[in-house]
Design a protein around this motif. Structure first.
Motif: not given
Length: 403
Positions: A171-196
């Motif tokens: 239950v405590l873990l579930a209560l943290a989900v809304p606070a995480a969901w609304t964390l501030p965004g930022r400018a997206p990073r370039s996706a040119s770098v591969s995952v590896a």
């Protein structure tokens, strides 16, 4: 954006997530012992829940670093962890233990979000000029969670059973989900770098930086000893204080000392580098764990409480100092990976410590605790063995921990 979100909401979500995490370990340990009658089964579940963190940490960190809204993958990972913990608890006693441990292993892949994933978001919810104070408050959430989590697990397990204690953690873990969901965004990073390439860059950022790799290695070895102490706590509590549940409450006492030490650190910062504080703390933990071993050998509540207090008082400043080193050394574009990779290594070391502690504690609790104290001493030797003179030395300002 940072002002609209606010540090209070960030800290509230962090406390809920970390308290649920701190409660889940002792609750699962007690649940496994209650159903099987074996401390080894409980430690196997706890080890399974934490062992996969080494693989999951870099992946989770990369997802957070590459996302324009890192709170969204953070919230999803929290929800997956909570649901998986519930499944593990329900499966225990109904399925063979190896299958249940395997399920716990899968759940543990997202475990680093509860520590490093949250902390990496701190610069986006508070003014950069006040990051040192915010980092100290963030470290205090671990102390608060360590205080509330085991106390909740012990109290609920004593009153309603260990299964209900696991449910409370979910239950405590579930209560943290809304606070995480609304964390501030930022400018997206370039996706040119591969995952590896991104994963490799994150690993290099941790292992290629001498101060960062030293702090990571020292705290990873140290927390393996702490994991052995956690497994021994219920048995030691039974032997010295009269009940297994008191062992979980003993962990809360350690966390209270951790929290008090960090409050003192916030008011009177040490006049040395964060790096040096890490070394002092592992030496204090070694002394405290040795006292706990002595109490297990010749039962003495006073010696046990003194040893636990020393261990707890060192844990808080050690963690705050580790955060300071990470914030100081981490590249901004790899910050989440640095935090989650470091957290995953610590969690995996904790898993190794708990896995070894299970059969060792069944043979001799005193020997297990003595080995735990020895690991803290090994951590101090690791610190002295990794030299930073080859690169720029970390700058230290008297009167505060730089972050």
């Amino acid at each position: 954006m940072p002002q609209r979100y606010g540090l209070v909401r960030y800290l509230t979500g962090a406390v809920c997530a970390r308290t649920g995490d701190e409660a889940s370990g002792p609750a699962l340990l007690l649940w496994g012992m209650a159903l099987t009658g074996s401390v080894g089964a409980g430690s196997a579940l706890l080890a399974g829940l934490t062992a996969a963190a080494a693989a999951g940490g870099p992946l989770v960190g990369m997802a957070l670093d590459r996302s324009a809204r890192p709170g969204r993958p953070l919230a999803v990972a929290l929800a997956v962890y909570a649901a998986g913990l519930a499944v593990v608890a329900l499966a225990l006693g109904r399925l063979p233990l190896p299958l249940v441990v395997g399920a716990a292993l899968a759940v543990g892949l997202v475990g680093p979000v509860l520590s490093g994933g949250w902390t990496a978001q701190l610069p986006r919810v508070w003014a950069p000029g006040r990051s040192a104070r915010a980092s100290t408050w963030d470290a205090m959430t671990f102390g608060a969670a360590g205080l509330l989590g085991p106390a909740l697990a012990g109290a609920v397990a004593a009153a309603c059973g260990a299964g209900t204690a696991v449910a409370a953690a979910v239950v405590l873990l579930a209560l943290a989900v809304p606070a995480a969901w609304t964390l501030p965004g930022r400018a997206p990073r370039s996706a040119s770098v591969s995952v590896a390439a991104d994963l490799l860059a994150g690993v290099r950022a941790v292992l290629g930086n001498r101060p960062l790799s030293r702090a990571t290695a020292v705290t990873a070895v140290s927390i393996a000893g702490t994991g052995m102490l956690v497994v021994c706590a219920p048995v030691t509590g039974l032997r010295v204080l009269g009940s297994q549940e008191s062992g979980a409450l003993l962990l809360s006492g350690m966390a209270a000392c951790s929290l008090l030490a960090n409050l003192l650190l916030a008011r009177r910062p040490p006049r040395v580098c964060a790096d040096a504080v890490v070394l002092v703390c592992v030496l204090v933990q070694a002394a405290g764990t040795a006292l706990v071993a002595l109490a297990a050998l010749a039962p003495s509540p006073a010696v046990l409480l003194t040893g636990a207090a020393l261990v707890g008082a060192a844990e808080g400043p050690q963690l705050a100092s580790l955060f300071a080193v990470r914030h100081r050394e981490a590249p901004e574009h790899l910050r989440a990976q640095v935090f989650t990779t470091g957290a995953s290594l610590k969690i995996s070391a904790l898993a190794l410590g708990t896995a070894v502690a299970g059969p060792l504690a069944e043979a001799s609790v005193t020997v297990c605790l003595a080995v735990a104290a020895g690991l803290h001493l090994v951590a101090a030797l690791v610190y002295t063995g990794i030299r930073v003179s080859a690169g720029p030395k970390p700058s230290c300002t008297p009167g505060r921990l730089r972050s």
